[in-house]
Every structure is written in structure tokens, then in C-alpha cells.
Design a protein around this motif. Structure first.
Motif, PDB file in Angstrom:
ATOM      1  N   PRO A 114      -1.005  -2.199   1.695  1.00 47.41           N
ATOM      2  CA  PRO A 114      -2.437  -2.410   1.943  1.00 47.41           C
ATOM      3  C   PRO A 114      -2.859  -3.873   1.893  1.00 47.41           C
ATOM      4  O   PRO A 114      -3.690  -4.315   2.696  1.00 47.41           O
ATOM      5  CB  PRO A 114      -3.099  -1.596   0.827  1.00 47.41           C
TER       6      PRO A 114
ATOM      7  N   LYS B   8      -3.881  -5.716   5.487  1.00 44.30           N
ATOM      8  CA  LYS B   8      -5.294  -6.061   5.572  1.00 44.30           C
ATOM      9  C   LYS B   8      -5.468  -7.538   5.913  1.00 44.30           C
ATOM     10  O   LYS B   8      -6.397  -7.930   6.624  1.00 44.30           O
ATOM     11  CB  LYS B   8      -5.993  -5.752   4.248  1.00 44.30           C
TER      12      LYS B   8
ATOM     13  N   THR C 135      -6.174   0.331   6.348  1.00 40.34           N
ATOM     14  CA  THR C 135      -5.096   0.242   5.374  1.00 40.34           C
ATOM     15  C   THR C 135      -5.164   1.354   4.332  1.00 40.34           C
ATOM     16  O   THR C 135      -4.538   1.250   3.269  1.00 40.34           O
ATOM     17  CB  THR C 135      -5.113  -1.128   4.667  1.00 40.34           C
TER      18      THR C 135
END
Length: 337
Positions: free
Chosen positions: A182, A186, A195
Motif C-alpha cells: 500500500p 500509493k 491501494t
């Protein structure tokens, strides 16, 4: 099987030694790898990385390496982690282009810097120059490459590589999907439009995971537990330890059966993933990889000649020189239709 017995079996398969840099490696197998013995397993033509790939590429062809930080939890304790991110040449000049992404994990006693060296554009680390030249030659698609470490911090680094196994499994099951992906996706322009778990899964065909030695063992864990997030897998010089340490060698049938059952449970088709496995011809870990690959091929409903490939770097040892040769060949197969 007891740990003592497991270690005894391992000692019969490989000898253990140290490189000049202090990295743990496996010596020659007790039976040399020959063309006849690996003919069934070989699907990729292994070439040596060109010598000029060890030199810096032209300025305009050099990717940039950056450092990112993120937070993870291991055994109820929080750790601040670092990873390096390779951005291919041209990344900064096109604000709309999205990129495929490869996560690449090191072996025992190594770190997040072992593949890419340092930040900036002028690292002469073997994998950094390999990426620059291979992308410039259009042999590899322009790809973002992330090199994390599976160690929570330096206090976990020991000379006993088997003690790393819980860290490898925890990295695959928790840190990678929940903490690292994530943050990276991102911040950088990958194909993940979101994400969260759904957004990351939707971009799985644009994502690969690979590793060397204990990083390869982690790669098999990622295949087993994160198949919804990755389509491509590049285990270099390491078998699956899902059944037992060195399970590809001491329990190849059980190992292959467990991996096949995981595929059945997840209901993926044979075209939904691709494994590009490799090892040095003089690397003792071939004694564990080859039996596992052969047994995996006994499950043709899950593993085929197209989604499971195994290749040998002739004369290659358990070191980053051979790993670079293996990567030179495997990376050209990533993200191809």
C-alpha cells in the motif's frame, strides 16, 4: 522430522561455506547437474549477462534509486522499515505513464541495499546496472523495482539462515500485502488504481515477486499466500519450505502437493500465473529445487510447461553473480502477453 535429522539431511545435500563478503552460501551439490538430468526441467535458454552490463549505462539510460520508509508489526512489536525503489529512466518526465512493478528480496545476512546499492543514479551495484542496460536494450519492459528487507531490524541478522524462516513467512503473509504494497503503490505510478485489497488485486497481472536464496524461499511463500496480488514469481536458488526446511529436497512430493492444493482452493487457472525458477549449476540448492519442480509437474492441472519454468545457470554458484545471470534471463519474461 526433528531439527537434528533435518540438518543431517541438509548436510548430505549441500555443504555450507562463506564467501569473501561473509555471505552464507551453498557449495557444490553431491551430484553434479548435467544436461541429461535437467533436460525435463529446462524451459528457458540461459545466457550469461553481457560483460558491459557491469558498467554504468549512459546518463540518459540510468534509472534513479530512492529510499522509502514504512511501518510494520512483528510479534506485536512495531518496527520502522526502509526499502529502496528503482525508477526506470523516463519515469520523472512522463507524469501519466503507469509501470509494472517487481518486488525483489535478498538472501540471508543481506539487506535492502544488496541489489541496488545506494540512492541516486550512479550505483554500480550489479542489479542496478543490469536493470539500466536491459531496459535500455528493450529486453525488459520499463519496470519499477522495490528491494525491501525481511529483517525487522539488524538485531535479527544471524549466521543461522534457518532461523530466518519465520521472518520470511511473516513477511509474505503480513508485511508485504498489508504494509509494504500500500505504501509503495500509493506513492508511485503503478497499475493499482487504489491501494486497498480490492485495488491491489485488480492490478495483479502487472506485479511480480522474486528473490535470491532465502528471498527465493519467501517467493514460494508469496506464491502460496499472495497469489491474488502477484502474477509472476522469480525464485532464484531456493525451494519451498512450506512443509519443512529444505522441503523441496527432503519432502518434494508433499511440498508439490501442498502448493497444488493451494491452487485448487484459490480457483485460479493455469494461465493466471507464471513461475520462472532458476539456480546455478554448481549451486547446492539445486539439490532441493530440482526434485520439487519435478514433483510439481506431477500436478498438470495446476502446473504446466508454460506456467512453471526451471532453468540452470551453467557453472553458477550460490552468489549474486549467478543470481544476476538468472535475473538477466528471467526479467525478459515478465509482463509479456
Amino acid at each position: 522430522m526433528s531439527k537434528k535429522l533435518g540438518l543431517l539431511v541438509l548436510s548430505l545435500i549441500v555443504g555450507i561455506g562463506l564467501t569473501s563478503s561473509g555471505l552464507l552460501f551453498a557449495m557444490q551439490p553431491t551430484q553434479p547437474v548435467t544436461a541429461a538430468s535437467t533436460k525435463l526441467d529446462r524451459r528457458l535458454k540461459m545466457k550469461k549477462m553481457p560483460k558491459h552490463y557491469r558498467q554504468l549505462a549512459a546518463d540518459s539510460q540510468r534509472g534513479r534509486v530512492e529510499q522509502i520508509t514504512y511501518q510494520t508489526t512483528y510479534r506485536n512489536k512495531t518496527y520502522q522499515k526502509k526499502a529502496l525503489v528503482y525508477l526506470p529512466a523516463g519515469y520523472a518526465t512522463n507524469a501519466t505513464k503507469r509501470y509494472d512493478i517487481l518486488y525483489l528480496l535478498h538472501g540471508a545476512t543481506m539487506s535492502e541495499t544488496s541489489f541496488l546499492g545506494h540512492t541516486g543514479t550512479d550505483s554500480t551495484s550489479r542489479f542496478k546496472t543490469l536493470l539500466d542496460h536491459e531496459i535500455a536494450a528493450c529486453k525488459m519492459k520499463p519496470t519499477i523495482v522495490v528491494t525491501p528487507t525481511y529483517y525487522p531490524d539488524d538485531r535479527f541478522v544471524t549466521s543461522d539462515y534457518e532461523r530466518d524462516d519465520p521472518l520470511n513467512l511473516a513477511f509474505a503473509r503480513n508485511e508485504l500485502p498489508n504494509d509494504l504494497l500500500p505504501v509503495v503503490e500509493k506513492q508511485y505510478r503503478t497499475y493499482a488504481r487504489a491501494t486497498d485489497k480490492k485495488g491491489l488485486a485488480a492490478a495483479r497481472r502487472h506485479r511480480a515477486f522474486g528473490g535470491f536464496s532465502m528471498g527465493a524461499i519467501t517467493t514460494w511463500y508469496v506464491f502460496e499466500h499472495d497469489l491474488n496480488l502477484f502474477k509472476y514469481y522469480v525464485p532464484m536458488a531456493g525451494d519451498s519450505w512450506t512443509v519443512a526446511a529444505n522441503g523441496g529436497g527432503i519432502a518434494p512430493s508433499k511440498t508439490a502437493t501442498k502448493l497444488a492444493r493451494q491452487m485448487q482452493r484459490r480457483d485460479y487457472q493455469t494461465t493466471d500465473f507464471r513461475i520462472l525458477a532458476s539456480v546455478g549449476g554448481a549451486d547446492g540448492t539445486s539439490g532441493s529445487m530440482a526434485p520439487q519442480i519435478r514433483q510439481m509437474r506431477q500436478h498438470p492441472q495446476q502446473f504446466t510447461d508454460q506456467n512453471l519454468l526451471y532453468s540452470i545457470d551453467a557453472g553458477g554458484g550460490h552468489d549474486l553473480t549467478s543470481a544476476a545471470n538468472q535475473a538477466y534471463n528471467a526479467f525478459t519474461q515478465l509482463f509479456r502477453k
